[in-house]
Structures are given as structure tokens and as C-alpha cells.
Write an enzyme that holds these catalytic residues in place. Structure first.
Site, PDB file in Angstrom:
ATOM      1  N   CYS A   1      67.080  11.333  -0.216  1.00 13.51           N
ATOM      2  CA  CYS A   1      66.287  10.988  -1.406  1.00 13.51           C
ATOM      3  C   CYS A   1      67.025  10.047  -2.349  1.00 13.51           C
ATOM      4  CB  CYS A   1      65.877  12.254  -2.156  1.00 13.51           C
ATOM      5  SG  CYS A   1      65.023  13.426  -1.111  1.00 13.51           S
TER       6      CYS A   1
ATOM      7  N   HIS B   1      64.295  10.790  -9.458  1.00  7.53           N
ATOM      8  CA  HIS B   1      63.687  11.176  -8.181  1.00  7.53           C
ATOM      9  C   HIS B   1      62.652  12.262  -8.450  1.00  7.53           C
ATOM     10  CE1 HIS B   1      62.969  12.511  -4.235  1.00  7.53           C
ATOM     11  NE2 HIS B   1      63.716  13.597  -4.306  1.00  7.53           N
TER      12      HIS B   1
ATOM     13  N   ASN C   1      57.006  14.939  -3.260  1.00  9.09           N
ATOM     14  CA  ASN C   1      58.332  14.357  -3.070  1.00  9.09           C
ATOM     15  C   ASN C   1      58.262  13.364  -1.911  1.00  9.09           C
ATOM     16  OD1 ASN C   1      60.993  13.846  -2.375  1.00  9.09           O
ATOM     17  ND2 ASN C   1      61.661  15.973  -2.596  1.00  9.09           N
TER      18      ASN C   1
HETATM   19  O1  UT7 Z   1      64.330  15.905  -2.688  1.00  7.32           O
HETATM   20  C1  UT7 Z   1      65.501  16.589  -2.362  1.00  7.32           C
HETATM   21  C2  UT7 Z   1      65.790  17.638  -3.268  1.00  7.32           C
HETATM   22  N1  UT7 Z   1      64.872  18.742  -3.150  1.00  7.32           N
HETATM   23  C3  UT7 Z   1      64.655  19.465  -4.223  1.00  7.32           C
HETATM   24  O2  UT7 Z   1      65.154  19.091  -5.263  1.00  7.32           O
HETATM   25  C4  UT7 Z   1      63.915  20.757  -4.130  1.00  7.32           C
HETATM   26  C5  UT7 Z   1      64.633  21.782  -4.965  1.00  7.32           C
HETATM   27  N2  UT7 Z   1      64.056  23.113  -4.958  1.00  7.32           N
HETATM   28  C6  UT7 Z   1      62.874  23.380  -5.553  1.00  7.32           C
HETATM   29  O3  UT7 Z   1      62.190  22.498  -6.041  1.00  7.32           O
HETATM   30  C7  UT7 Z   1      62.460  24.830  -5.656  1.00  7.32           C
HETATM   31  O4  UT7 Z   1      63.544  25.661  -5.326  1.00  7.32           O
HETATM   32  C8  UT7 Z   1      61.238  25.187  -4.771  1.00  7.32           C
HETATM   33  C9  UT7 Z   1      59.993  24.553  -5.331  1.00  7.32           C
HETATM   34  C10 UT7 Z   1      61.485  24.719  -3.349  1.00  7.32           C
HETATM   35  C11 UT7 Z   1      61.034  26.708  -4.767  1.00  7.32           C
HETATM   36  O5  UT7 Z   1      60.867  27.181  -6.103  1.00  7.32           O
HETATM   37  P1  UT7 Z   1      61.645  28.500  -6.574  1.00  7.32           P
HETATM   38  O6  UT7 Z   1      61.209  28.779  -7.953  1.00  7.32           O
HETATM   39  O7  UT7 Z   1      63.110  28.261  -6.320  1.00  7.32           O
HETATM   40  O8  UT7 Z   1      61.038  29.589  -5.636  1.00  7.32           O
HETATM   41  P2  UT7 Z   1      61.785  30.508  -4.553  1.00  7.32           P
HETATM   42  O9  UT7 Z   1      62.233  29.694  -3.398  1.00  7.32           O
HETATM   43  O10 UT7 Z   1      62.796  31.344  -5.258  1.00  7.32           O
HETATM   44  O11 UT7 Z   1      60.592  31.441  -4.122  1.00  7.32           O
HETATM   45  C12 UT7 Z   1      60.020  32.386  -5.024  1.00  7.32           C
HETATM   46  C13 UT7 Z   1      58.949  33.127  -4.290  1.00  7.32           C
HETATM   47  C14 UT7 Z   1      59.396  33.692  -2.953  1.00  7.32           C
HETATM   48  O12 UT7 Z   1      58.767  34.935  -2.783  1.00  7.32           O
HETATM   49  P3  UT7 Z   1      59.597  36.298  -2.965  1.00  7.32           P
HETATM   50  O13 UT7 Z   1      60.707  36.220  -1.971  1.00  7.32           O
HETATM   51  O14 UT7 Z   1      60.094  36.266  -4.394  1.00  7.32           O
HETATM   52  O15 UT7 Z   1      58.591  37.354  -2.693  1.00  7.32           O
HETATM   53  C15 UT7 Z   1      58.829  32.712  -1.953  1.00  7.32           C
HETATM   54  O16 UT7 Z   1      58.576  33.315  -0.700  1.00  7.32           O
HETATM   55  O17 UT7 Z   1      57.857  32.237  -4.003  1.00  7.32           O
HETATM   56  C16 UT7 Z   1      57.554  32.315  -2.606  1.00  7.32           C
HETATM   57  N3  UT7 Z   1      57.067  31.012  -2.167  1.00  7.32           N
HETATM   58  C17 UT7 Z   1      55.779  30.658  -2.233  1.00  7.32           C
HETATM   59  N4  UT7 Z   1      54.677  31.311  -2.669  1.00  7.32           N
HETATM   60  C18 UT7 Z   1      53.514  30.658  -2.623  1.00  7.32           C
HETATM   61  C19 UT7 Z   1      57.782  29.985  -1.663  1.00  7.32           C
HETATM   62  N5  UT7 Z   1      56.973  28.951  -1.389  1.00  7.32           N
HETATM   63  C20 UT7 Z   1      55.728  29.347  -1.733  1.00  7.32           C
HETATM   64  C21 UT7 Z   1      54.456  28.733  -1.693  1.00  7.32           C
HETATM   65  N6  UT7 Z   1      53.384  29.410  -2.150  1.00  7.32           N
HETATM   66  N7  UT7 Z   1      54.295  27.457  -1.243  1.00  7.32           N
END
Ligand code: UT7
Length: 329
Positions: free
Chosen positions: A115, A256, A286
Site C-alpha cells: 500500500c 492511504h 482499500n
Molecule cells: O492497507 C494495509 C493496511 N491495512 C490496514 O490498515 C487494516 C488495519 N486493520 C483494520 O482496519 C481493522 O483491524 C479491521 C477493520 C480489519 C478490523 O477491525 P477491528 O476493530 O480490529 O475488529 P477485530 O478484528 O478485533 O474484530 C472484532 C470482531 C471479531 O469478533 P469477536 O472475535 O470479537 O467475536 C471479528 O470476528 O468483529 C468480527 N468481525 C466481523 N464482524 C462482522 C471481523 N470482521 C467482521 C465483519 N463483519 N466483516
């Protein structure tokens, strides 16, 4: 050695016509519009069709940038395509773009810094132009990320989209130089947090592993999030210091476009007011190396960036790579 100046001559971008909304995604994986919007800021993304390869989208963006610059493709000395989704493993995607736009003779290569690819490409082109090696260059960020996401993994498939952005840059007298300061870096210790494990020479794609989810993009989102904020803030601060500017001096910050919460954290720590931060990830998701040049092109065309404005580009991605450039448009 006397350095040349660098001037931004024109921008262009392209996005496939097909749009996939969060509601469309909720029919494929267990997710909701509410979750995606509140955790990321993304509402929809463009999805390329079979003929819309990375080189196709890059060439479309390049044609628009060349038209804005008033340049013939044949006047280019250099084409760089930043991408992690090349049309094929080799040859490089810039050569394919060259054939599409008729820029025979220009030096061509692809640059893979995930990215951060556009910021890295701008720095490479700037170095080649400022040292006098190249007069006219086009830098393109182009991605078909929907071709490498795992459509069964809700953690990643909701985040990414396709598109391309291009910028024409050329040498100019140093007194008119637009290139104010930059900072690039990387930390390879984190390569395993955002990658595609299968498909390179370490673990080639075979009939046996064709259904392994590790052949697609794999990410530890939480860890990436924290390091992304830290790295983009420090890259921005270093680039601003080299330019002799503060975050409050910027007319526009173009980060980004990965997550609205990441963008807001950067803006706050760099002290750039929210209304001077460009956000379009709600409509694109993204798009990796394409996200900054697509946003830059939009900002030029909708008047958010005017000639003379001071703009900061900052990126972060797999590697981990990171980098920031301060320019005067
Ligand atoms: O471009 C390169 C760089 N990339 C990035 O910068 C991405 C960086 N990371 C992020 O943007 C975030 O970490 C995410 C958007 C990927 C995830 O957000 P988060 O607030 O960190 O959520 P999480 O991964 O901690 O997940 C929280 C919960 C989980 O459920 P449990 O384990 O708490 O029950 C996930 O399973 O949300 C769940 N979850 C979803 N629920 C509904 C994860 N993806 C989804 C989804 N829909 N699409």
C-alpha cells in the site's frame, strides 16, 4: 551536482463501473453494513471484471493523466507501476501499460511496496528526475485486489477494492520545485502479518494447495492497525520536518485509505484539521497502491487541491513499508 526541480503536470484515475455495496457483501459472508461502516468507514467498493486487469486500469488512468498534462505518451521517459496484483508474475506491469498507451522507448518497471507503493514510486521518480536521468515520468498505482481476497473470510474481503490512479511528473527549474520533503522506511520483521503465503517460489501454487485459504491475502488486522498508525504518524512527522512545515501548515493531507479510524488518528496526531484531510474510502474501500493517486486525482479535479497548495501523502502497507512525501502542487 545541481538538482533539477520536480513539477506535477497532470493526474488521472480509473475505477471499474461495477460497484459492490456492504449489503451485497452481507449476502456472501456473515457481516452487516453497520459493522463495516462503524469499524472501517467503507460503504462500497469497485470490482473489476475479467477484462479489467491491473494493466488495463493503469492504462486508463494513465491516458487521463496524460490528457490533463497535455502530453503525448511518446514523450514519456519512465513508467512506474506500483502494484501487488500484477497481471502476471512477469514481465512487469509497466511494460504492459506501455504497450497499451503507446509509450515505446520509456524505461518501465513495477514497484512492489504494497500500500506504500505509490509513495515509494514517487520518491524513485523524483530521484531520477531531480538527478537529471529522466525528464518526464508517469507514476501509476493500480490494483485488482478482488482477485487475491478470500471471499469466504469476512475479516478481509469487506476491506478491499479495485482501481488505478496516475500522476505525470516532469523536470523543471529548481526555483519552481514542488518536491519539499520525504521519509521512507520499512520493518521486514512484520512481513507475516499481512501477506499472501502461497504463490511465490517459497511455496508455489500447486494442484494440492489450490483450495488452501493461504493462497489469498491473509492479515492480522488488529496488529496491522496499531503499527499502521504509529508508522504513518512518524513518517509524516519526519517528512514535515524535512520540509520545514507543521501539520497545521498543510492545505491537504492525503493518507492511504485503509480505515477511517486510522486516518482520524493520524490527522489528530499530526495536528491537521479534519476538514483538510481527504477521505474517499467510503466509495472505494482499500485499493492499496492505488488509494493515494486516486484520492489525489479526485482532489485536483474537484478543486480540493489548487496550484501552490502544500499536500502530504502518507502510506503504510505489507512489508511493513511506510512513507510520506510533502509536495507543493
Ligand atoms: O492497507 C494495509 C493496511 N491495512 C490496514 O490498515 C487494516 C488495519 N486493520 C483494520 O482496519 C481493522 O483491524 C479491521 C477493520 C480489519 C478490523 O477491525 P477491528 O476493530 O480490529 O475488529 P477485530 O478484528 O478485533 O474484530 C472484532 C470482531 C471479531 O469478533 P469477536 O472475535 O470479537 O467475536 C471479528 O470476528 O468483529 C468480527 N468481525 C466481523 N464482524 C462482522 C471481523 N470482521 C467482521 C465483519 N463483519 N466483516
Amino acid at each position: 551536482m545541481t538538482l533539477q526541480g520536480l513539477r506535477f503536470a497532470g493526474t488521472g484515475s480509473f475505477a471499474p463501473a461495477k460497484i459492490m455495496t456492504n449489503d451485497d457483501l452481507s449476502k456472501i459472508v456473515d457481516t452487516t453494513d453497520e459493522w463495516i461502516v462503524s469499524r472501517t468507514g467503507i460503504r462500497e467498493r469497485h470490482v473489476a471484471g475479467p477484462e479489467e486487469t491491473t494493466s488495463f486500469m493503469a492504462a486508463e488512468a494513465a491516458r487521463r493523466a496524460l490528457e490533463a498534462a497535455g502530453w503525448e505518451a511518446s514523450s514519456l521517459n519512465l513508467i512506474i507501476v506500483a502494484t501487488l496484483t500484477p497481471d502476471k508474475p512477469f514481465p512487469n506491469t509497466a511494460s504492459l501499460v506501455q504497450a497499451r498507451i503507446g509509450a515505446t522507448g520509456a524505461a518501465c518497471f513495477s514497484l512492489e511496496a504494497a500500500c506504500t507503493g505509490f509513495v515509494y514510486s514517487l520518491e524513485v521518480a523524483a530521484g531520477m528526475i531531480r538527478s537529471g536521468l529522466v525528464q518526464r515520468a508517469i507514476i501509476i498505482g493500480a490494483e485488482k485486489l478482488t482477485s487475491i481476497v478470500n471471499w469466504a473470510d469476512r475479516n478481509t474481503c469487506v476491506l478491499f477494492g479495485d482501481g488505478a490512479g496516475a500522476v505525470c511528473v516532469e523536470a523543471c527549474p529548481d526555483a519552481d520545485n514542488s518536491y519539499l520533503g520525504s521519509s521512507l522506511g520499512s520493518d521486514g520483521n512484520f512481513h507475516h502479518l499481512l501477506h499472501t503465503p502461497i504463490g511465490g517460489c517459497a511455496e508455489p501454487l500447486t494442484a494440492e494447495n489450490a483450495n488452501d485459504p493461504r493462497r489469498y491475502l491473509v492479515m492480522d488486522g488488529k496488529q496491522v492497525f496499531n503499527i499502521a498508525v504509529r508508522s504513518m504518524v512518524s513518517a509524516s512527522e519526519r517528512a514535515l520536518a524535512k520540509a520545514g512545515l507543521a501539520g497545521t501548515d498543510l492545505d491537504l493531507l492525503i493518507p492511504h485509505q485503509a480505515n477511517l479510524r486510522i486516518i482520524e488518528a493520524i490527522a489528530e496526531r499530526v495536528s491537521t484539521p479534519r476538514e483538510r484531510v481527504y477521505v474517499n474510502l467510503d466509495r472505494y474501500g482499500n485499493t492499496s497502491a492505488a488509494s493515494i493517486p486516486i484520492a489525489f486525482d479526485e482532489a485536483v479535479r474537484n478543486g480540493r487541491v489548487k496550484r501552490g497548495d502544500k499536500v502530504l501523502f502518507v502510506g503504510f502497507g505489507g512489508g511493513f513499508t511506510y512513507g510520506a512525501s510533502v509536495i507543493r502542487y
